[in-house]
Design a protein around this motif. Structure first.
Motif, PDB file in Angstrom:
ATOM      1  N   TYR A 162       0.834  -1.212   0.000  1.00  0.00           N
ATOM      2  CA  TYR A 162       0.000   0.000   0.000  1.00  0.00           C
ATOM      3  C   TYR A 162       0.868   1.261   0.000  1.00  0.00           C
ATOM      4  N   CYS A 163       1.963   1.243   0.754  1.00  0.00           N
ATOM      5  CA  CYS A 163       2.857   2.404   0.787  1.00  0.00           C
ATOM      6  C   CYS A 163       3.485   2.645  -0.585  1.00  0.00           C
ATOM      7  N   ILE A 164       3.934   1.576  -1.228  1.00  0.00           N
ATOM      8  CA  ILE A 164       4.542   1.716  -2.560  1.00  0.00           C
ATOM      9  C   ILE A 164       3.516   2.251  -3.553  1.00  0.00           C
ATOM     10  N   PHE A 386      11.673   6.734  -6.423  1.00  0.00           N
ATOM     11  CA  PHE A 386      12.427   5.470  -6.349  1.00  0.00           C
ATOM     12  C   PHE A 386      13.151   5.325  -5.017  1.00  0.00           C
ATOM     13  N   LEU A 387      13.854   6.373  -4.578  1.00  0.00           N
ATOM     14  CA  LEU A 387      14.639   6.285  -3.341  1.00  0.00           C
ATOM     15  C   LEU A 387      13.743   6.128  -2.115  1.00  0.00           C
ATOM     16  N   SER A 388      12.633   6.837  -2.075  1.00  0.00           N
ATOM     17  CA  SER A 388      11.735   6.715  -0.921  1.00  0.00           C
ATOM     18  C   SER A 388      11.104   5.322  -0.867  1.00  0.00           C
ATOM     19  N   THR A 389      10.882   4.718  -2.020  1.00  0.00           N
ATOM     20  CA  THR A 389      10.378   3.340  -2.044  1.00  0.00           C
ATOM     21  C   THR A 389      11.383   2.376  -1.434  1.00  0.00           C
ATOM     22  N   LEU A 390      12.671   2.601  -1.690  1.00  0.00           N
ATOM     23  CA  LEU A 390      13.702   1.736  -1.118  1.00  0.00           C
ATOM     24  C   LEU A 390      13.668   1.769   0.406  1.00  0.00           C
ATOM     25  N   PHE A 391      13.484   2.950   1.009  1.00  0.00           N
ATOM     26  CA  PHE A 391      13.418   3.052   2.473  1.00  0.00           C
ATOM     27  C   PHE A 391      12.170   2.348   3.008  1.00  0.00           C
ATOM     28  N   ILE A 392      11.046   2.470   2.298  1.00  0.00           N
ATOM     29  CA  ILE A 392       9.823   1.782   2.725  1.00  0.00           C
ATOM     30  C   ILE A 392      10.042   0.280   2.755  1.00  0.00           C
ATOM     31  N   ILE A 393      10.658  -0.252   1.709  1.00  0.00           N
ATOM     32  CA  ILE A 393      10.906  -1.697   1.633  1.00  0.00           C
ATOM     33  C   ILE A 393      11.888  -2.124   2.718  1.00  0.00           C
ATOM     34  N   ALA A 394      12.963  -1.347   2.896  1.00  0.00           N
ATOM     35  CA  ALA A 394      13.997  -1.716   3.869  1.00  0.00           C
ATOM     36  C   ALA A 394      13.460  -1.740   5.290  1.00  0.00           C
ATOM     37  N   LYS A 395      12.546  -0.820   5.634  1.00  0.00           N
ATOM     38  CA  LYS A 395      12.020  -0.730   6.998  1.00  0.00           C
ATOM     39  C   LYS A 395      10.580  -1.235   7.103  1.00  0.00           C
ATOM     40  N   LYS A 396      10.129  -1.936   6.068  1.00  0.00           N
ATOM     41  CA  LYS A 396       8.828  -2.613   6.076  1.00  0.00           C
ATOM     42  C   LYS A 396       7.665  -1.672   6.382  1.00  0.00           C
TER      43      LYS A 396
END
Length: 634
Positions: A162-164, A386-396
């Motif tokens: 949902y965040c992505i 793209f970069l903000s998506t990486l942080f979302i994935i890394a910190k669930k």
């Protein structure tokens, strides 16, 4: 015809292109600028007080015997943060009038303290903008997942997805131009502000107005496995809560970064918007903290599971979650979630603008200065998403795991910007410069103290990574700048290059067969040189005699060079021949002509080998040839 699907896709993403002369139409009035540039700061009331309460609860101050200490700490922390907010807002008011071109901390620091301090401020800001998107989106989803009417969506079970999805939506809206999200997001922002004031008015005045509070929705206990007591460490707990709660101040600088986006008079409109933001943020932040103290709200997070958000508890307690009150509760929660999503808009407005300024100065790729179809900095917008998506994935998608990375960048930028403004006033020494320097000096001192506290309290929790990322960005800035400087020196016209001798041009025409397209390629080659050679790669030896016979009949004056290819490679024999030719004729200019068939319909290109495209890709790494592409179609 082949471009129709691409044009349709581009129109779907970007919308109708705007001419450069229409840029003024995209400038913002104050009422639209507030949700775009201030939603980050205003929305932080949804997680700022919550982070203060989280620290105090994990320290055990929520226990009955420490209730007075708990209330005391919450209000002192909140009051201290509001005081810092006022100092920072006044300081940036002066920055707006001193630097109307925008750029904020980077421009101010670079002009007054030097290039490298300016780049440190820029790196800190860029990281903060990325984290702002991640934290805002994750916090918005946190407020939605506990709403009864949205239980069927199972947001909590698919939080990252949902965040992505929300980040992709924000990216798309911004690719369509700055004004598009402003119009779309203005209503939720103002609804949130109105509902927040209504909630505070009823909650703080409940006894006076006889308003019934639904205290069953207030979470006043913490699971036994995470309930501890460190109440004796009062000052340490206070400092940690203060460092975490200062996440509420992120975004205060965004108005000064985006001055060029305002309608005329730009500086006045930006300054008024900054004042509105400071008043709204300060009053709602302090009121939310006071209401949480009154209701003794607690908040905890453990192994990915957390209590309902503080705003959720407060709105549920004030309005109730059933009956007519549920309408106000749902409006409050939805507007809270929406403004948190919209808070990411602040970064989408400023990140591309700051990167464009850095690119203009030669510290980032120059593509970041280019305006897209809708007069937005498309490349910067896509990179931010793209970069903000990486942080979302890394910190669930966890707000509490993302918060330790937050604020250090923005307070570093605050401090350097205000120190730069002090230096600016000492250089300018205009009317009232002493007072202005003192104001910015106080702002620099206050934000430095906060920065020191944040680094000390959050370093082991993840702030160390931000320090590393700042150094990585500085290395990137230096590498890019060095490349552009070397390129500029290499391309500079000197007396030697201006009077260079005329070069001999040898043209090599790559051919696969004798047809009308080949004739077009040979005729083009004849127009640029008298030294022409045709190159034929022999994949199948049985076809060579016929090829040579046809060639002699059509092009008797152009030599045909046959390159054997025992392993059926098309590219390698050509490269080998070029190497040998270059060694024999090092002073010659070599032009390689590639004939390429262009399909009339997009699907027809799938029926051909696209050899021309492969050859062009193969020549990208060669510095000793000029490639000319002769296109032909039916």
């Amino acid at each position: 015809m082949i471009n129709l699907p691409l044009r349709a896709l581009r129109w779907l993403i970007y919308g109708q292109p705007l001419a450069t002369q229409q840029y003024d139409l995209m400038r913002l009035r104050k009422l639209l600028a507030l949700p775009i540039f201030c939603s980050d700061a205003i929305s932080s009331v949804a997680y700022g007080p919550q982070q203060i309460i989280l620290v105090l609860c994990l320290a055990g101050l929520w226990l009955p015997q420490y209730t007075t200490l708990f209330n005391h700490h919450v209000m002192w922390v909140a009051s201290s943060i509001v005081f810092v907010l006022l100092l920072v807002a006044i300081s940036y008011w002066q920055t707006i009038f001193a630097y109307p071109g925008g750029g904020g901390s980077y421009t101010v620091t670079k002009d007054n303290l030097g290039t490298w301090p300016g780049l440190v401020a820029a790196a800190a800001l860029l990281i903060d903008y990325v984290l702002c998107v991640s934290v805002s989106i994750a916090s918005g989803m946190q407020n939605l997942k506990d709403m009864p009417i949205l239980f069927p969506l199972h947001i909590g079970n698919h939080l990252v997805l949902y965040c992505i999805g929300a980040i992709i939506l924000m990216t798309w809206l911004n690719l369509r131009g700055l004004k598009t999200p402003g119009l779309l997001f203005a209503v939720p922002v103002y609804v949130f502000i109105a509902m927040s004031y209504l909630m505070l008015f009823l909650g703080l005045g409940a006894n006076y107005f006889g308003w019934t509070l639904h205290t069953e929705y207030t979470n006043q206990t913490i699971p036994a496995q995470i309930g501890t007591s460190f109440a004796a460490l009062g000052i340490a707990v206070f400092l940690r809560a203060f460092a975490t709660g200062c996440s509420a101040l992120t975004g205060v600088e965004c108005v000064s970064n985006g001055i060029p986006a305002f309608k005329e008079p730009q500086q006045r409109n930006a300054a008024i918007t900054l004042v509105w933001m400071a008043i709204i943020l300060g009053s709602i932040f302090a009121g939310t903290a006071a209401l949480a103290v009154k209701l003794h709200v607690v908040y905890w997070e453990h192994q990915g599971v957390s209590a309902p958000a503080v705003i959720d508890q407060l709105s549920g307690t004030i309005f109730g979650k059933t009956g007519i009150g549920s309408v106000f509760y749902n409006i409050t929660q939805l507007s809270t979630a929406f403004i948190l999503f919209i808070a990411a808009q602040t970064s989408f407005a400023d990140f591309p603008r700051v990167t464009s300024i850095l690119a203009r100065d030669g510290f980032m790729p120059r593509q970041l200065t280019q305006l897209g179809d809708r007069l937005a900095f498309d490349n910067g917008i896509i990179i931010l998403g793209f970069l903000s998506t990486l942080f979302i994935i890394a910190k669930k998608g966890s707000v509490d795991l993302l918060i330790p990375f937050f604020t250090i960048g923005v307070f570093l930028a605050f401090t350097m910007s205000q120190a730069g403004m002090v230096r600016h006033w000492f250089k300018e020494q205009g009317l009232g410069w002493h007072t202005k320097a003192i104001i910015n000096g106080l702002g620099a001192f206050a934000t430095f103290i906060v920065l020191f506290d944040i680094v000390a309290e959050k370093f082991v929790d993840g702030a160390w990574l931000i320090v590393v990322l700042i150094f990585v960005l500085l290395f990137l800035f230096r590498t890019i700048s060095t490349h552009y400087q070397n390129l500029s020196q290499h391309l500079a016209i000197t007396e030697t290059t201006a009077h260079a001798a005329k070069l001999h041009n040898t043209v090599l025409v790559l051919v696969q067969a004798v047809h009308a397209g080949t004739i077009k390629s040979i005729n083009y080659a004849r127009s640029i040189s008298t030294d022409i050679r045709a190159i034929y790669v022999e994949i199948n030896a049985d076809n060579t005699p016929l090829m040579m016979k046809q060639w002699q009949e059509i092009f008797p004056d152009v030599p045909l060079i046959v390159l054997p290819s025992p392993y059926r490679s098309l590219i390698q024999p050509i490269m080998t021949y070029l190497d040998e030719f270059h060694q024999e004729h090092p002073q010659d200019t070599i032009t390689v002509v590639i004939g390429e068939y262009v399909s009339d319909k997009w699907w027809q290109s799938l029926l051909h080998g696209n050899t021309g495209l492969l050859l062009k890709l193969a020549f990208l790494a060669r510095k000793d040839v000029v490639v000319a592409n002769v296109r032909y179609s039916l």
